[in-house]
Design a protein around this motif. Structure first.
Motif, PDB file in Angstrom:
ATOM      1  N   MET A  48       0.820  -1.180   0.000  1.00 42.87           N
ATOM      2  CA  MET A  48       0.000   0.000   0.000  1.00 42.87           C
ATOM      3  C   MET A  48       0.872   1.254   0.000  1.00 42.87           C
ATOM      4  N   GLN A  49       1.969   1.233   0.752  1.00 40.51           N
ATOM      5  CA  GLN A  49       2.842   2.405   0.784  1.00 40.51           C
ATOM      6  C   GLN A  49       3.434   2.691  -0.584  1.00 40.51           C
ATOM      7  N   HIS A  50       3.840   1.642  -1.298  1.00 39.29           N
ATOM      8  CA  HIS A  50       4.381   1.816  -2.646  1.00 39.29           C
ATOM      9  C   HIS A  50       3.326   2.425  -3.566  1.00 39.29           C
ATOM     10  N   CYS A  51       2.118   1.940  -3.474  1.00 40.65           N
ATOM     11  CA  CYS A  51       1.023   2.449  -4.295  1.00 40.65           C
ATOM     12  C   CYS A  51       0.751   3.919  -3.993  1.00 40.65           C
ATOM     13  N   ILE A  52       0.754   4.278  -2.718  1.00 38.35           N
ATOM     14  CA  ILE A  52       0.515   5.672  -2.326  1.00 38.35           C
ATOM     15  C   ILE A  52       1.626   6.571  -2.845  1.00 38.35           C
ATOM     16  N   ARG A  53       2.891   6.148  -2.669  1.00 39.90           N
ATOM     17  CA  ARG A  53       4.023   6.945  -3.176  1.00 39.90           C
ATOM     18  C   ARG A  53       3.922   7.128  -4.690  1.00 39.90           C
ATOM     19  N   HIS A  54       3.637   6.058  -5.403  1.00 42.13           N
ATOM     20  CA  HIS A  54       3.539   6.114  -6.862  1.00 42.13           C
ATOM     21  C   HIS A  54       2.392   7.026  -7.304  1.00 42.13           C
ATOM     22  N   THR A  55       1.256   6.919  -6.627  1.00 45.78           N
ATOM     23  CA  THR A  55       0.085   7.735  -6.966  1.00 45.78           C
ATOM     24  C   THR A  55       0.390   9.218  -6.815  1.00 45.78           C
ATOM     25  N   PHE A  56       0.975   9.604  -5.678  1.00 41.33           N
ATOM     26  CA  PHE A  56       1.251  11.023  -5.456  1.00 41.33           C
ATOM     27  C   PHE A  56       2.426  11.523  -6.288  1.00 41.33           C
ATOM     28  N   SER A  57       3.403  10.681  -6.561  1.00 40.33           N
ATOM     29  CA  SER A  57       4.508  11.085  -7.446  1.00 40.33           C
ATOM     30  C   SER A  57       3.990  11.381  -8.846  1.00 40.33           C
ATOM     31  N   ALA A  58       3.040  10.582  -9.309  1.00 39.54           N
ATOM     32  CA  ALA A  58       2.496  10.768 -10.651  1.00 39.54           C
ATOM     33  C   ALA A  58       1.587  11.989 -10.748  1.00 39.54           C
ATOM     34  N   ASN A  94      -6.482 -13.117  -0.820  1.00 38.31           N
ATOM     35  CA  ASN A  94      -5.086 -13.427  -0.506  1.00 38.31           C
ATOM     36  C   ASN A  94      -4.396 -12.299   0.242  1.00 38.31           C
ATOM     37  N   GLY A  95      -5.128 -11.243   0.550  1.00 37.74           N
ATOM     38  CA  GLY A  95      -4.566 -10.122   1.285  1.00 37.74           C
ATOM     39  C   GLY A  95      -3.882  -9.087   0.419  1.00 37.74           C
ATOM     40  N   LYS A  96      -4.003  -9.200  -0.906  1.00 37.53           N
ATOM     41  CA  LYS A  96      -3.393  -8.218  -1.806  1.00 37.53           C
ATOM     42  C   LYS A  96      -4.287  -6.974  -1.867  1.00 37.53           C
ATOM     43  N   ALA A  97      -3.663  -5.803  -1.659  1.00 38.52           N
ATOM     44  CA  ALA A  97      -4.409  -4.545  -1.652  1.00 38.52           C
ATOM     45  C   ALA A  97      -4.465  -3.944  -3.053  1.00 38.52           C
ATOM     46  N   SER A  98      -5.628  -3.438  -3.417  1.00 39.87           N
ATOM     47  CA  SER A  98      -5.812  -2.737  -4.692  1.00 39.87           C
ATOM     48  C   SER A  98      -6.413  -1.371  -4.394  1.00 39.87           C
ATOM     49  N   LEU A  99      -5.849  -0.338  -5.008  1.00 40.20           N
ATOM     50  CA  LEU A  99      -6.372   1.007  -4.840  1.00 40.20           C
ATOM     51  C   LEU A  99      -7.686   1.129  -5.606  1.00 40.20           C
ATOM     52  N   ILE A 100      -8.724   1.560  -4.916  1.00 38.69           N
ATOM     53  CA  ILE A 100     -10.042   1.707  -5.524  1.00 38.69           C
ATOM     54  C   ILE A 100     -10.273   3.141  -5.974  1.00 38.69           C
ATOM     55  N   GLU A 101      -9.988   4.111  -5.093  1.00 37.54           N
ATOM     56  CA  GLU A 101     -10.199   5.512  -5.439  1.00 37.54           C
ATOM     57  C   GLU A 101      -9.405   6.413  -4.505  1.00 37.54           C
ATOM     58  N   VAL A 102      -9.215   7.649  -4.952  1.00 42.36           N
ATOM     59  CA  VAL A 102      -8.594   8.688  -4.140  1.00 42.36           C
ATOM     60  C   VAL A 102      -9.599   9.820  -4.016  1.00 42.36           C
ATOM     61  N   ASN A 103      -9.881  10.222  -2.793  1.00 43.82           N
ATOM     62  CA  ASN A 103     -10.847  11.282  -2.535  1.00 43.82           C
ATOM     63  C   ASN A 103     -10.126  12.560  -2.141  1.00 43.82           C
ATOM     64  N   THR A 104     -10.472  13.657  -2.792  1.00 37.40           N
ATOM     65  CA  THR A 104      -9.871  14.940  -2.440  1.00 37.40           C
ATOM     66  C   THR A 104     -10.617  15.608  -1.297  1.00 37.40           C
ATOM     67  N   SER A 105     -11.784  15.128  -0.984  1.00 42.91           N
ATOM     68  CA  SER A 105     -12.563  15.646   0.149  1.00 42.91           C
ATOM     69  C   SER A 105     -13.136  14.469   0.926  1.00 42.91           C
TER      70      SER A 105
END
Length: 66
Positions: A1-11, A38-49
């Motif tokens: 999840m941390q990798h996904c968050i870093r990648h999302t905000f970097s992009a 299996n415990g794999k996390a997938s990003l569904i959405e990012v909310n600005t509010s």
């Protein structure tokens, strides 16, 4: 999840409106993840509010400290 968050905000950083003039503000984003069987996390959405409703004991105690 941390990798996904870093990648999302970097992009997206070049497209965000950042108010750096006073250096005394911040933005709060809500990221929703879903776990598969299996415990794999997938990003569904990012909310600005994100909704910061005080439903339940944990949120009622945590949100005032933010």
């Amino acid at each position: 999840m941390q990798h996904c968050i870093r990648h999302t905000f970097s992009a997206t950083m070049p497209h965000l409106s950042v108010h750096r003039s006073c250096g005394c503000s911040f933005e709060l984003y809500g990221l929703d993840f879903m776990l598969d069987c299996n415990g794999k996390a997938s990003l569904i959405e990012v909310n600005t509010s994100p909704a910061l409703l005080r439903n339940g004991r944990v949120l009622t105690e945590t949100l005032p400290r933010l």
